[in-house]
Motif scaffolding. Structure first.
Motif, PDB file in Angstrom:
ATOM      1  N   ASN A   1      -0.162 -13.474  -0.990  1.00  0.00           N
ATOM      2  CA  ASN A   1      -0.612 -12.825   0.415  1.00  0.00           C
ATOM      3  C   ASN A   1      -1.906 -12.178   0.362  1.00  0.00           C
ATOM      4  OD1 ASN A   1       0.254 -10.521  -1.081  1.00  0.00           O
ATOM      5  ND2 ASN A   1       2.286 -10.845  -0.407  1.00  0.00           N
ATOM      6  N   GLU A   2      -2.529 -12.207  -0.772  1.00  0.00           N
ATOM      7  CA  GLU A   2      -3.828 -11.491  -1.054  1.00  0.00           C
ATOM      8  C   GLU A   2      -3.858 -10.130  -0.984  1.00  0.00           C
ATOM      9  OE1 GLU A   2      -7.389 -13.628  -0.515  1.00  0.00           O
ATOM     10  OE2 GLU A   2      -5.778 -14.631  -1.617  1.00  0.00           O
ATOM     11  N   GLY A   3      -2.615  -9.541  -1.563  1.00  0.00           N
ATOM     12  CA  GLY A   3      -2.416  -8.074  -1.684  1.00  0.00           C
ATOM     13  C   GLY A   3      -2.216  -7.435  -0.189  1.00  0.00           C
ATOM     14  N   GLU A   4      -1.995  -8.052   0.593  1.00  0.00           N
ATOM     15  CA  GLU A   4      -1.663  -7.616   2.227  1.00  0.00           C
ATOM     16  C   GLU A   4      -0.197  -6.880   2.281  1.00  0.00           C
ATOM     17  OE1 GLU A   4      -3.479  -9.446   5.510  1.00  0.00           O
ATOM     18  OE2 GLU A   4      -5.218 -10.194   4.414  1.00  0.00           O
ATOM     19  N   GLU A   5      -0.041  -6.119   1.290  1.00  0.00           N
ATOM     20  CA  GLU A   5       1.481  -5.508   1.474  1.00  0.00           C
ATOM     21  C   GLU A   5       1.419  -4.274   0.542  1.00  0.00           C
ATOM     22  OE1 GLU A   5       3.908  -8.424  -0.754  1.00  0.00           O
ATOM     23  OE2 GLU A   5       3.622  -7.172  -2.610  1.00  0.00           O
ATOM     24  N   GLY A   6       2.349  -3.491   0.689  1.00  0.00           N
ATOM     25  CA  GLY A   6       2.263  -2.107   0.287  1.00  0.00           C
ATOM     26  C   GLY A   6       2.710  -1.140   1.118  1.00  0.00           C
ATOM     27  N   THR A   7       2.619  -1.359   2.313  1.00  0.00           N
ATOM     28  CA  THR A   7       3.099  -0.366   3.279  1.00  0.00           C
ATOM     29  C   THR A   7       3.609  -1.390   4.354  1.00  0.00           C
ATOM     30  OG1 THR A   7       1.016  -0.117   4.682  1.00  0.00           O
ATOM     31  CG2 THR A   7       1.026   1.216   2.960  1.00  0.00           C
ATOM     32  N   PRO A   8       4.711  -0.545   5.047  1.00  0.00           N
ATOM     33  CA  PRO A   8       5.188  -1.296   6.271  1.00  0.00           C
ATOM     34  C   PRO A   8       4.208  -1.672   7.323  1.00  0.00           C
ATOM     35  CG  PRO A   8       6.682   0.405   5.649  1.00  0.00           C
ATOM     36  CD  PRO A   8       5.560   0.669   4.758  1.00  0.00           C
ATOM     37  N   LYS A   9       3.377  -0.977   7.589  1.00  0.00           N
ATOM     38  CA  LYS A   9       2.154  -1.169   8.480  1.00  0.00           C
ATOM     39  C   LYS A   9       1.559  -2.413   8.197  1.00  0.00           C
ATOM     40  CE  LYS A   9      -0.035  -0.581  12.378  1.00  0.00           C
ATOM     41  NZ  LYS A   9      -1.096  -1.503  12.332  1.00  0.00           N
ATOM     42  N   ILE A  10       1.057  -2.700   6.972  1.00  0.00           N
ATOM     43  CA  ILE A  10       0.327  -3.725   6.461  1.00  0.00           C
ATOM     44  C   ILE A  10       1.092  -4.922   6.737  1.00  0.00           C
ATOM     45  CG2 ILE A  10      -0.766  -4.797   4.520  1.00  0.00           C
ATOM     46  CD1 ILE A  10      -1.646  -1.949   3.520  1.00  0.00           C
ATOM     47  N   SER A  11       2.399  -4.923   5.956  1.00  0.00           N
ATOM     48  CA  SER A  11       2.941  -6.176   6.193  1.00  0.00           C
ATOM     49  C   SER A  11       3.442  -6.598   7.727  1.00  0.00           C
ATOM     50  CB  SER A  11       4.463  -5.969   5.419  1.00  0.00           C
ATOM     51  OG  SER A  11       4.258  -5.882   3.924  1.00  0.00           O
ATOM     52  N   PHE A  12       3.613  -5.466   8.541  1.00  0.00           N
ATOM     53  CA  PHE A  12       3.757  -5.675   9.993  1.00  0.00           C
ATOM     54  C   PHE A  12       2.656  -6.494  10.531  1.00  0.00           C
ATOM     55  CE2 PHE A  12       2.827  -4.415  14.213  1.00  0.00           C
ATOM     56  CZ  PHE A  12       3.894  -4.883  15.141  1.00  0.00           C
ATOM     57  N   ASP A  13       1.483  -6.088  10.220  1.00  0.00           N
ATOM     58  CA  ASP A  13       0.090  -6.506  10.847  1.00  0.00           C
ATOM     59  C   ASP A  13       0.061  -8.159  10.479  1.00  0.00           C
ATOM     60  OD1 ASP A  13      -0.545  -4.514  12.120  1.00  0.00           O
ATOM     61  OD2 ASP A  13      -1.936  -3.809  10.622  1.00  0.00           O
TER      62      ASP A  13
ATOM     63  N   VAL B   1      10.198  -6.793   0.898  1.00  0.00           N
ATOM     64  CA  VAL B   1       9.031  -6.020   0.519  1.00  0.00           C
ATOM     65  C   VAL B   1       8.724  -5.150   1.752  1.00  0.00           C
ATOM     66  CG1 VAL B   1       6.579  -6.297  -0.266  1.00  0.00           C
ATOM     67  CG2 VAL B   1       8.037  -7.867  -1.189  1.00  0.00           C
ATOM     68  N   ASP B   2       8.390  -3.969   1.488  1.00  0.00           N
ATOM     69  CA  ASP B   2       8.050  -3.191   2.730  1.00  0.00           C
ATOM     70  C   ASP B   2       9.046  -2.638   3.576  1.00  0.00           C
ATOM     71  OD1 ASP B   2       5.669  -2.487   1.299  1.00  0.00           O
ATOM     72  OD2 ASP B   2       4.637  -4.025   2.394  1.00  0.00           O
ATOM     73  N   GLY B   3      10.236  -3.129   3.396  1.00  0.00           N
ATOM     74  CA  GLY B   3      11.538  -2.619   3.930  1.00  0.00           C
ATOM     75  C   GLY B   3      11.479  -3.440   5.477  1.00  0.00           C
ATOM     76  N   PRO B   4      11.409  -4.723   5.577  1.00  0.00           N
ATOM     77  CA  PRO B   4      11.289  -5.573   6.949  1.00  0.00           C
ATOM     78  C   PRO B   4      12.269  -5.216   7.795  1.00  0.00           C
ATOM     79  CG  PRO B   4      12.334  -7.061   5.193  1.00  0.00           C
ATOM     80  CD  PRO B   4      11.772  -5.824   4.400  1.00  0.00           C
ATOM     81  N   TRP B   5      13.403  -4.589   7.441  1.00  0.00           N
ATOM     82  CA  TRP B   5      14.647  -4.165   8.563  1.00  0.00           C
ATOM     83  C   TRP B   5      13.929  -3.077   9.349  1.00  0.00           C
ATOM     84  CZ3 TRP B   5      15.190  -4.662   3.516  1.00  0.00           C
ATOM     85  CH2 TRP B   5      15.024  -3.681   2.305  1.00  0.00           C
ATOM     86  N   ASN B   6      12.941  -2.485   8.908  1.00  0.00           N
ATOM     87  CA  ASN B   6      12.508  -1.257   9.800  1.00  0.00           C
ATOM     88  C   ASN B   6      11.108  -1.636  10.781  1.00  0.00           C
ATOM     89  OD1 ASN B   6      13.894   0.722   8.556  1.00  0.00           O
ATOM     90  ND2 ASN B   6      12.368   1.043   6.819  1.00  0.00           N
ATOM     91  N   PHE B   7      10.713  -2.924  10.323  1.00  0.00           N
ATOM     92  CA  PHE B   7       9.596  -3.246  11.231  1.00  0.00           C
ATOM     93  C   PHE B   7       9.699  -4.850  11.842  1.00  0.00           C
ATOM     94  CE2 PHE B   7       7.814  -4.846   6.954  1.00  0.00           C
ATOM     95  CZ  PHE B   7       7.509  -6.156   7.528  1.00  0.00           C
ATOM     96  N   ALA B   8      10.431  -5.801  11.270  1.00  0.00           N
ATOM     97  CA  ALA B   8      10.565  -6.957  11.720  1.00  0.00           C
ATOM     98  C   ALA B   8      11.594  -7.087  13.057  1.00  0.00           C
ATOM     99  CB  ALA B   8      11.263  -7.692  10.550  1.00  0.00           C
ATOM    100  N   PRO B   9      12.467  -6.335  13.346  1.00  0.00           N
ATOM    101  CA  PRO B   9      13.303  -6.507  14.438  1.00  0.00           C
ATOM    102  C   PRO B   9      12.456  -6.223  15.743  1.00  0.00           C
ATOM    103  CG  PRO B   9      14.490  -4.926  12.925  1.00  0.00           C
ATOM    104  CD  PRO B   9      13.018  -5.294  12.239  1.00  0.00           C
ATOM    105  N   THR B  10      11.200  -6.062  15.842  1.00  0.00           N
ATOM    106  CA  THR B  10      10.479  -6.113  16.932  1.00  0.00           C
ATOM    107  C   THR B  10       9.455  -7.358  16.922  1.00  0.00           C
ATOM    108  OG1 THR B  10       8.712  -4.801  15.815  1.00  0.00           O
ATOM    109  CG2 THR B  10      10.465  -3.613  17.122  1.00  0.00           C
ATOM    110  N   ILE B  11       9.389  -8.079  16.006  1.00  0.00           N
ATOM    111  CA  ILE B  11       8.274  -9.084  16.031  1.00  0.00           C
ATOM    112  C   ILE B  11       9.210 -10.575  15.415  1.00  0.00           C
ATOM    113  CG2 ILE B  11       6.574  -7.715  15.455  1.00  0.00           C
ATOM    114  CD1 ILE B  11       6.401  -8.779  12.718  1.00  0.00           C
ATOM    115  N   ALA B  12      10.276 -10.593  15.011  1.00  0.00           N
ATOM    116  CA  ALA B  12      10.960 -11.943  14.588  1.00  0.00           C
ATOM    117  C   ALA B  12      12.542 -11.871  14.720  1.00  0.00           C
ATOM    118  CB  ALA B  12      10.855 -11.821  13.055  1.00  0.00           C
TER     119      ALA B  12
END
Length: 487
Positions: free
Chosen positions: A152-164, A189-200
């Motif tokens: 993923n080219e290092g595009e993780e590390g915070t929920p916002k980065i993974s969300f985007d 990674v980055d707690g998807p249960w906090n950001f994924a419910p609105t996009i997936a």
């Protein structure tokens, strides 16, 4: 790419500027089959179509299983315009052709990619190609995307980065105008249960599940293992490891958006029958998607009878969409070692006022287990004062009418020797109006298929008592009893 252009134009009226959660899909957890655990990169057109045929002829479609998902290793790279090319050896007629055949059977088809430059199998990924890939898949007739997290080219590390990164694909899927179920697979990674419910429609909660009941493994660490970080996603994770990690956020899931504990390992060896029953029961109870991965052309009787238990599937597909909470978890031996000798209670509401009670005995010896009504309805009110504690409940064992080995063998034999039109149905939900209609209604007490077998009644402020095998569960449905019936 004229076919893509025409597809987008024809679907323009459907396309809306919204998130993937509002795509009208996965209002109950998705049911289907995935290539990966049994075939890995050895997938091809024949594997997909043979499996789809067996899903029909074995009666799985009647029970609600509808997705056939092509996992990794299908791509041969990109053309000069940047669009994926399917491997011509594995798919000589193209994936659109396979999708058409699957659709002709009344099933839906899924595809796989990664939110990185490469997939986990080191094939072409979709990072920065979201729009092109979504357009192509829609033009092929794809109904489902499993979207991984490798390279993923290092595009993780915070929920916002993974969300985007994951939101980019969700928007691209919506823009095609085709309904495509969106299953994020970023391993927690980055707690998807906090950001994924609105996009997936679903999101993986942890590392890859192995066909092993319980094992301390540095490949899949957790906090209780000294010196290891539970936040690491890991792989080769045991059933108990994955379950215990997912127990802390049941409230994040709701209709259209589900915690995904990874694909089923039932029928892949490695588990005893009691362990396989427990695995299937737990995944259904916590509303994880139920994606089979066994070789359908080699299915055995016990595997069929587990995967086709309509009383358990009715819990998975319950229209209320409530995920049970773990009321308690105890260690019952003296070692204190993580994952060994534990017992658990999972409980939560079902449609029609019913209540799910699942008692897990993860220890290596059978055990008499009990749960008071106070335990079972603890979340409904102050301890001991919930209205439900003050009434009687009929108790139904959801495995009490498990299909016999003889009946399962007859279904397998008929499926292997005749066309799907002449198959022998196992549990004929179709005769009751079709699986979707049946699951959308609260089952009647007389329905042995959806209620299992009645095993007793628990009185006001009483206790449910059951025998639970080693590495096993008791999966119960409680229904309020009319007080007049007790007189």
């Amino acid at each position: 790419m004229k076919t893509i252009q025409s597809h987008i134009l024809s679907g323009a009226l459907f396309a809306v500027a919204t998130n993937a959660l509002k795509n009208g899909l996965a209002l109950t957890p998705q049911l289907g089959w995935n290539t990966w655990n049994s075939f890995g990169c050895d997938l091809n057109e024949t594997v997909i179509l043979d499996t789809a045929e067996r899903i029909i002829s074995l009666g799985f479609k009647d029970l609600g299983y509808e997705y056939v998902i092509i996992d990794d290793c299908w791509s041969a790279g990109r053309n000069e315009s940047g669009y994926h090319i399917a491997d011509a050896t594995k798919f000589p007629n193209g994936i659109a052709h396979v999708a058409g055949k699957v659709h002709d059977l009344g099933l839906k088809i899924g595809i796989y990619s990664s939110a990185g430059t490469m997939t986990c199998g080191r094939f072409e990924g979709s990072l920065h190609y979201e729009k092109q890939d979504a357009e192509l898949w829609a033009s092929w007739g794809i109904d489902y995307l499993k979207y991984d997290n490798c390279y993923n080219e290092g595009e993780e590390g915070t929920p916002k980065i993974s969300f985007d990164r994951y939101n980019a694909m969700g928007k691209a899927l919506n823009a095609t105008g085709r309904q495509i179920l969106y299953a994020i697979c970023n391993w927690g990674v980055d707690g998807p249960w906090n950001f994924a419910p609105t996009i997936a429609n679903s999101w993986r909660t942890s590392g890859d599940l192995a066909n092993v009941w319980d094992r301390d493994d540095v490949n899949c660490p957790c906090a209780e293992m000294e010196g290891l970080d539970c936040k690491l996603p890991g792989w080769k994770c045991s059933i108990l490891n994955v379950l215990n990690k997912a127990a802390y956020y049941p409230s994040k899931a709701y209709p259209g958006a589900w915690n995904d504990l990874d694909m089923l390992q039932v029928g892949n060896g490695g588990l005893t029958d009691d362990e396989a029953v427990a695995h299937f029961s737990l995944w259904a109870a916590v509303k994880s998607p139920l994606l089979m991965t066994n070789v359908m052309t080699k299915i055995d009787a016990k595997t069929l009878s587990i995967l086709q238990n309509p009383a358990v599937l009715a819990v998975s597909q319950d229209p209320l969409g409530s995920t049970p909470s773990r009321r308690w978890r105890y260690f019952v031996d003296d070692s204190g070692k993580y994952g060994h000798g534990e017992i658990q209670l999972h409980t939560g509401p079902l449609s029609g006022g019913d209540q799910l009670v699942l008692l897990l005995n993860a220890a290596s010896k059978p055990r008499e287990m009990n749960a008071t009504l106070v335990d079972i309805f603890w979340l409904n009110g102050a301890e001991g004062t919930a209205d439900q504690v003050q009434q009687s409940w009929d108790v139904y064992d959801l495995w009490g009418n498990r299909m016999s080995d003889e009946a399962a063998e007859a279904i397998i034999k008929a499926s292997s020797s005749s066309s799907s039109a002449n198959r022998t149905a196992g549990y004929n939900l179709e005769a009751m109006g079709g699986s979707k209609k049946v699951y959308s209604q609260t089952p009647s007490a007389s329905s042995k298929m959806l209620m299992g077998s009645k095993v007793g009644t628990v009185r006001p402020s009483g206790t449910v008592k059951v025998h639970v095998p080693a590495h096993g569960v008791a999966m119960l449905r409680l229904r309020a009893k009319n007080q007049k019936d007790e007189l």
